[in-house]
Write a protein that holds these residues in place. Structure first.
Motif, PDB file in Angstrom:
ATOM      1  N   SER A  26       3.307  -7.295  -0.326  1.00 48.68           N
ATOM      2  CA  SER A  26       2.797  -7.668   0.988  1.00 48.68           C
ATOM      3  C   SER A  26       3.953  -8.041   1.906  1.00 48.68           C
ATOM      4  O   SER A  26       5.000  -8.508   1.445  1.00 48.68           O
ATOM      5  CB  SER A  26       1.822  -8.846   0.879  1.00 48.68           C
ATOM      6  N   PHE A  27       3.766  -7.819   3.186  1.00 46.47           N
ATOM      7  CA  PHE A  27       4.802  -8.213   4.144  1.00 46.47           C
ATOM      8  C   PHE A  27       4.185  -8.333   5.526  1.00 46.47           C
ATOM      9  O   PHE A  27       3.137  -7.734   5.829  1.00 46.47           O
ATOM     10  CB  PHE A  27       5.952  -7.216   4.164  1.00 46.47           C
ATOM     11  N   ASN A  28       4.828  -9.114   6.358  1.00 44.98           N
ATOM     12  CA  ASN A  28       4.452  -9.256   7.755  1.00 44.98           C
ATOM     13  C   ASN A  28       5.353  -8.363   8.602  1.00 44.98           C
ATOM     14  O   ASN A  28       6.559  -8.268   8.349  1.00 44.98           O
ATOM     15  CB  ASN A  28       4.584 -10.706   8.216  1.00 44.98           C
ATOM     16  N   SER A  85      -0.087  -8.286   8.796  1.00 44.82           N
ATOM     17  CA  SER A  85       0.327  -8.200   7.390  1.00 44.82           C
ATOM     18  C   SER A  85      -0.372  -7.028   6.726  1.00 44.82           C
ATOM     19  O   SER A  85      -1.435  -6.579   7.167  1.00 44.82           O
ATOM     20  CB  SER A  85      -0.008  -9.496   6.645  1.00 44.82           C
ATOM     21  N   ASN A  94      -0.632  -4.783   2.640  1.00 40.92           N
ATOM     22  CA  ASN A  94      -0.332  -4.701   1.209  1.00 40.92           C
ATOM     23  C   ASN A  94      -0.206  -3.243   0.812  1.00 40.92           C
ATOM     24  O   ASN A  94      -0.970  -2.395   1.293  1.00 40.92           O
ATOM     25  CB  ASN A  94      -1.436  -5.355   0.381  1.00 40.92           C
ATOM     26  N   LYS A 118      11.264  -9.537  -4.927  1.00 43.76           N
ATOM     27  CA  LYS A 118      11.801 -10.151  -3.713  1.00 43.76           C
ATOM     28  C   LYS A 118      12.555  -9.095  -2.902  1.00 43.76           C
ATOM     29  O   LYS A 118      12.969  -8.063  -3.426  1.00 43.76           O
ATOM     30  CB  LYS A 118      12.773 -11.294  -4.062  1.00 43.76           C
ATOM     31  N   ASN A 119      12.758  -9.397  -1.615  1.00 40.83           N
ATOM     32  CA  ASN A 119      13.591  -8.556  -0.736  1.00 40.83           C
ATOM     33  C   ASN A 119      13.101  -7.123  -0.638  1.00 40.83           C
ATOM     34  O   ASN A 119      13.906  -6.189  -0.558  1.00 40.83           O
ATOM     35  CB  ASN A 119      15.053  -8.547  -1.216  1.00 40.83           C
ATOM     36  N   ASN A 176      14.893  -5.839   4.964  1.00 37.40           N
ATOM     37  CA  ASN A 176      14.384  -6.631   3.840  1.00 37.40           C
ATOM     38  C   ASN A 176      13.287  -7.545   4.367  1.00 37.40           C
ATOM     39  O   ASN A 176      13.482  -8.265   5.358  1.00 37.40           O
ATOM     40  CB  ASN A 176      15.495  -7.472   3.219  1.00 37.40           C
ATOM     41  N   THR A 177      12.142  -7.516   3.717  1.00 32.65           N
ATOM     42  CA  THR A 177      11.018  -8.343   4.162  1.00 32.65           C
ATOM     43  C   THR A 177      10.569  -9.227   3.005  1.00 32.65           C
ATOM     44  O   THR A 177      11.383  -9.855   2.349  1.00 32.65           O
ATOM     45  CB  THR A 177       9.876  -7.463   4.683  1.00 32.65           C
ATOM     46  N   ASP A 178       9.261  -9.255   2.770  1.00 38.30           N
ATOM     47  CA  ASP A 178       8.731 -10.115   1.712  1.00 38.30           C
ATOM     48  C   ASP A 178       8.754  -9.383   0.382  1.00 38.30           C
ATOM     49  O   ASP A 178       9.528  -8.460   0.183  1.00 38.30           O
ATOM     50  CB  ASP A 178       7.318 -10.571   2.090  1.00 38.30           C
ATOM     51  N   GLY A 179       7.876  -9.751  -0.521  1.00 36.08           N
ATOM     52  CA  GLY A 179       7.868  -9.154  -1.845  1.00 36.08           C
ATOM     53  C   GLY A 179       6.470  -9.068  -2.409  1.00 36.08           C
ATOM     54  O   GLY A 179       5.484  -9.017  -1.685  1.00 36.08           O
TER      55      GLY A 179
END
Length: 937
Positions: free
Chosen positions: A800-802, A817, A819, A724-725, A759-762
């Motif tokens: 992965s993150f946007n 997005s 990866n 996360k984060n 901080n984005t996705d995980g």
């Protein structure tokens, strides 16, 4: 053949003087003896009277100690004992740690330095010294392990799963470096080692070295009826390193879309690493109730480098490229026409001084209560002095004699091979001065940069205090409850300085004075022949250059200077489990931590006005709270067979160089028009983010371990980390109305795009680990002394993150997005050690292999640059003889040893954009051989 008994090993550990730290007191039976109430000790002592103690010495004894640490721990750990570290052919602790299952190392100048655990790089783990978090000499938190000598350490434990009492942790794991405890050693001992070292690639620079030496002394004793123990150790290393280095500027696209070499900076490097370490431990145990340990360590680290090479502009230079051969859109052969090159005679010095102190107190109150306290202090100061000195055939882009240089990349596997037309070792042709126009035109003329100095400085300091209490119970499930609080303050500061150098003879060039000339340096490995060599450091020291502060006209230096502070309070409670479930013995713990963090940063808000850097101080920060529960269970499903399960929520705080508040911005007046969209705003900027939150991982572990012999076991483990984060540097929209105006006219748009860490996705990391430690005598008595330790790790990950990919005309944001694979992760890691030890003879050969991974190398102005690192396979070997087994009384205690490192001369290779043809770095270090003697009594 002796039967393996775990309690025998626990006693052997205590007799061997294994470390007790402020980490969870569950590692060795000796720890339980110290902390448990007196009646429990008496029962254990009575039970142990009937146990036959089997004496095993040497490397095999160290394997038993390491195996006992792993077996008796309720967490999933890997361990190395003193014999493992002291006798493996390793120049630092990092090389030994890198042989453990699930662990890998990245090399720095040929030495293992950064450690990855379960696919996560050193930025995601925590390094402790006797249980206390350590400072780092880098810009982040990752500890460069080659700073620590193996000679002073007694053991290393790598915690892959935490418990609630482990207050220094990371989502990758915790590496605890442990020193000896003299009272546990139980006897007086003295040891001295002297080793010579040879680098077989040779002395590549005329003022370099290819020979060095190492030495160490240690003394352990007990006094006052074994109530006072003292251990003192000193280690010195003077180690040479030489390297042939290909480095590219990158690759560009020509008019036909072909990839073509942008430029190159090949070098030969000669380094001399000097490290002096002093360590001391004092123990005081006047009775069964009170125990105090004071330990201290000082490390003085000096790494001096001489680098000589020729910087060759190609597609990115002022000349032209004639393509002779193009393979699948990649120019493999050509001629660089009308090109001027830069002759580089550079000098680097990296200095660091580290001090670490700790005081640990324990008091048995009786009535089943044990209190503990720990005070610690750690500080490091690091300075880098990096001098660049330029010379060539003339001044500036159009001065002097140009050259037509042929090149052949052969697919790019090892960099380019060149065919020059000039003799670059001719002192009548090559003169001091800047042959390319690299000056910024403000601080120095565009053709007036004749050299440069980078001077980044780092100070890192940690103060910590910890109080604990443990209550033992007669409960059939919970054997004890431990709780406490840990408080730490950490301050890290960076000061970045850059200096332009211009010859006092400017605008003229200057022939190198004869007293500074050295023998030519060979660059035959890239086809450039010999190059002119001189002592650039002496030229600088003797005043041949004028100095101009780069930071006065360019804001990056102030933007790269900052202070970051953290105050962390951790409260924890943990119940230790010792019970039966469905007739199976089960041990473990369950608990939680509450972590409160207050972080802040003092930095510089920078811009340029009328050619001068403008600075305003910025002080920002944030605070956050986290609950970190954990569970560890170990079931003995059959005799000496265990199934372990772990579940925990863990955190790793951000790299401190990302948490800084320094910030740079600019205003483009040409874009300051009415109704300007944000995507075309006159404002832009970027910098750090002091409000970054930590990485979080919810992790789950399952393992099976079968201990079938005293130095033999098999283990298989599965793990999964839910991340996360995660942090990425992404564009965001910011409001610039609060910054000083950069124009006297009307500002039509106050919003702009900045790039900062967010901080984005995980994502996840998952993997499997397999380990087999196999003694030869298990198969036949004729194979006694033979053995093998084999491990394999298989990892996979995805994050992965946007992110904002475009800002539209109506100021709406389009997101995309992506990866990535996490930094430091190799999909496959293999380790193997084969050994023979009997009658004083010992032979070992070790291999560590890892597949490709995403790593970091030092880039422009020492910025950390992400790269794709090609996998490697490194072989080492050692042979030794202990004369204590010879029957010659006068030679008792004497051991001679011969070691070989990097026996296959494995290169270090990085590539651009994952394209194997675009080789960024190709470094060859040669083999190292060490011959030494050790005397112990």
């Amino acid at each position: 053949m002796a039967t393996f008994k775990p309690n025998v090993l626990a006693l052997a550990l205590a007799a061997a003087g294994m470390t007790v730290t402020v980490l969870p007191a569950k590692v060795w039976a000796a720890d339980a003896d110290q902390q448990a109430p007196a009646d429990s000790k008496e029962k254990k002592q009575d039970a142990d009277k009937d146990v036959e103690v089997i004496e095993v010495t040497g490397f095999r004894a160290s394997l038993q100690r390491s195996q006992a640490i792993k077996q008796t721990n309720t967490s999933i750990v890997e361990a190395i004992s003193a014999e493992d570290i002291g006798k493996l052919p390793d120049s630092s602790i990092a090389e030994s740690i890198a042989r453990l299952p699930g662990v890998a190392a990245q090399r720095l100048d040929g030495r293992a330095s950064g450690i990855s655990i379960r696919g996560l790089s050193e930025d995601f783990s925590t390094v402790t010294f006797n249980g206390r978090e350590q400072v780092s000499i880098g810009d982040g938190r990752g500890v460069e392990m080659d700073l620590y000598p193996s000679e002073i350490m007694n053991a290393v434990v790598v915690y892959k799963t935490p418990d609630a009492s482990l207050t220094s942790q990371g989502i990758a794991g915790t590496i605890d470096l442990q020193t000896v405890r003299p009272l546990k050693q139980g006897k007086r001992s003295f040891s001295a080692t002297l080793t010579g070292e040879k680098n077989d690639i040779g002395k590549l620079n005329p003022d370099g070295k290819d020979k060095g030496w190492r030495s160490s002394l240690s003394y352990i004793d007990q006094f006052a009826d074994d109530t006072i123990g003292v251990a003192i150790a000193y280690a010195h290393m003077d180690s040479p390193s030489n390297e042939q280095r290909w480095n590219s500027w990158g690759f560009g696209n020509d008019d036909d879309g072909n990839l073509v070499l942008g430029g190159a900076k090949p070098y030969v490097r000669s380094s001399e690493l000097k490290r002096d370490t002093v360590m001391g431990v004092v123990e005081f145990a006047p009775n069964d109730k009170f125990h105090a340990t004071l330990d201290a360590m000082h490390i003085n680290f000096r790494d001096e480098k001489r680098l000589r090479g020729i910087e060759i502009p190609a597609f990115y230079g002022q000349g032209s490229i004639e393509n002779l051969q193009v393979d699948d859109g990649f120019v493999t052969s050509g001629i660089i026409h009308d090109q001027r090159v830069v002759i580089r005679n550079d000098y680097d010095q990296r200095k660091a001084d580290l001090n670490s102190f700790g005081l640990n107190l324990e008091y048995n109150l009786g009535e089943n209560w044990v209190l503990g306290g720990d005070l610690s202090y750690s500080k490091v100061e690091r300075e880098i002095f990096s001098l660049e000195s330029y010379s060539g055939t003339g001044r500036g882009d159009t001065g002097g004699v140009a050259d037509d240089i042929g090149f052949n990349l052969n697919g790019g596997a090892e960099g380019a091979h060149f065919t020059p037309g000039l003799d670059y070792s001719d002192p009548n042709l090559i003169m001091l001065g800047g042959p390319l126009s690299w000056g910024n035109g403000i601080a120095v003329p565009s053709d007036g940069q004749d050299g440069f100095i980078n001077r980044p400085e780092i100070d890192d300091e940690i103060k910590a205090v910890k109080f604990t209490a443990q209550r033992y119970t007669d409960n059939s499930v919970i054997s004890s409850v431990k709780f406490g609080v840990h408080y730490s303050e950490r301050t890290k500061s960076r000061e970045d300085h850059g200096t332009y150098l211009t010859l006092k003879a400017y605008p003229g060039m200057l022939a190198v004075p004869g007293e500074y000339l050295l023998s030519p340096t060979s660059l035959d490995f890239i086809g450039m022949g010999n190059m002119l060599s001189y002592d650039s450091k002496r030229l600088y020291d003797n005043g041949y250059y004028d100095e101009f502060d780069q930071g006065a006209t360019e804001p990056q230096r102030a933007q790269n200077s900052w202070d970051v502070k953290e105050k962390v309070t951790t409260g924890f409670v943990m119940a230790n489990i010792d019970s039966m479930v469905f007739g199976l013995p089960v041990k473990g713990n369950i608990g939680t931590q509450y972590v409160h963090t207050n972080q802040s940063s003092l930095g510089n808000q920078t811009t340029v006005v009328n050619g001068a850097t403008q600075i305003q101080k910025v002080d920002r920060g944030t605070s956050y709270n986290e609950f970190l529960p954990s569970l560890n269970l170990s079931f003995e499903v059959a005799e000496q067979q265990f199934v372990r399960f772990g579940a925990a929520r863990t955190l790793t705080r951000s790299r401190m160089d990302r948490m800084n508040s320094s910030y740079g911005y600019s205003f483009n007046s040409a874009l300051n028009v009415p109704n300007a969209p944000v995507g075309n705003s006159p404002w832009s900027g970027g910098g750090g983010n002091p409000e970054l939150k930590p990485y979080i991982a919810n992790q789950y572990d399952l393992s099976y371990e079968n201990y079938f012999a005293g130095q033999g076991y098999f283990s298989a483990a599965l793990f999964y980390k839910d991340l996360k984060n995660w942090q990425f540097e992404v564009p965001t929209i910011e409001d610039f109305s609060g910054v000083p105006p950069l124009t006297t006219g009307t500002v039509y748009q106050y919003q702009g795009v900045v790039n900062t860490w967010q901080n984005t996705d995980g994502g996840y990391i998952k993997g499997a680990e397999f380990t087999l430690s196999l003694p030869g005598e298990l198969f036949s008595d004729y194979l006694e002394g033979f053995g093998a330790i084999l491990s394999a790790t298989y990892n996979t990950s995805a994050v992965s993150f946007n992110y904002p990919s475009a800002i539209n005309a109506d100021n709406s944001v389009t997101y995309a997005s992506t990866n990535i694979q996490v930094p430091g992760l190799s999909r496959q890691i293999y380790n193997a050690t084969l050994f023979y030890e009997k009658n004083g003879f010992q032979f070992r050969t070790s291999m560590r292999k890892r597949s490709d991974f995403n790593g970091e190398v030092s880039g422009l102005s020492f910025a950390r640059t992400p790269v794709n690192v090609k996998g490697s396979e490194i072989w080492d070997a050692q042979i030794s003889y202990d004369f204590s087994e010879s029957g010659i009384e006068s030679l008792k205690g004497l051991t001679i040893m011969l070691q070989g490192q990097n026996l296959t001369d494995e290169p270090f290779t990085t590539t651009e954009s994952g394209d194997a043809r675009q080789v960024r770095d190709y470094q060859v270090y040669g083999r190292n051989y060490l011959l030494g003697v050790n005397y112990k009594f």
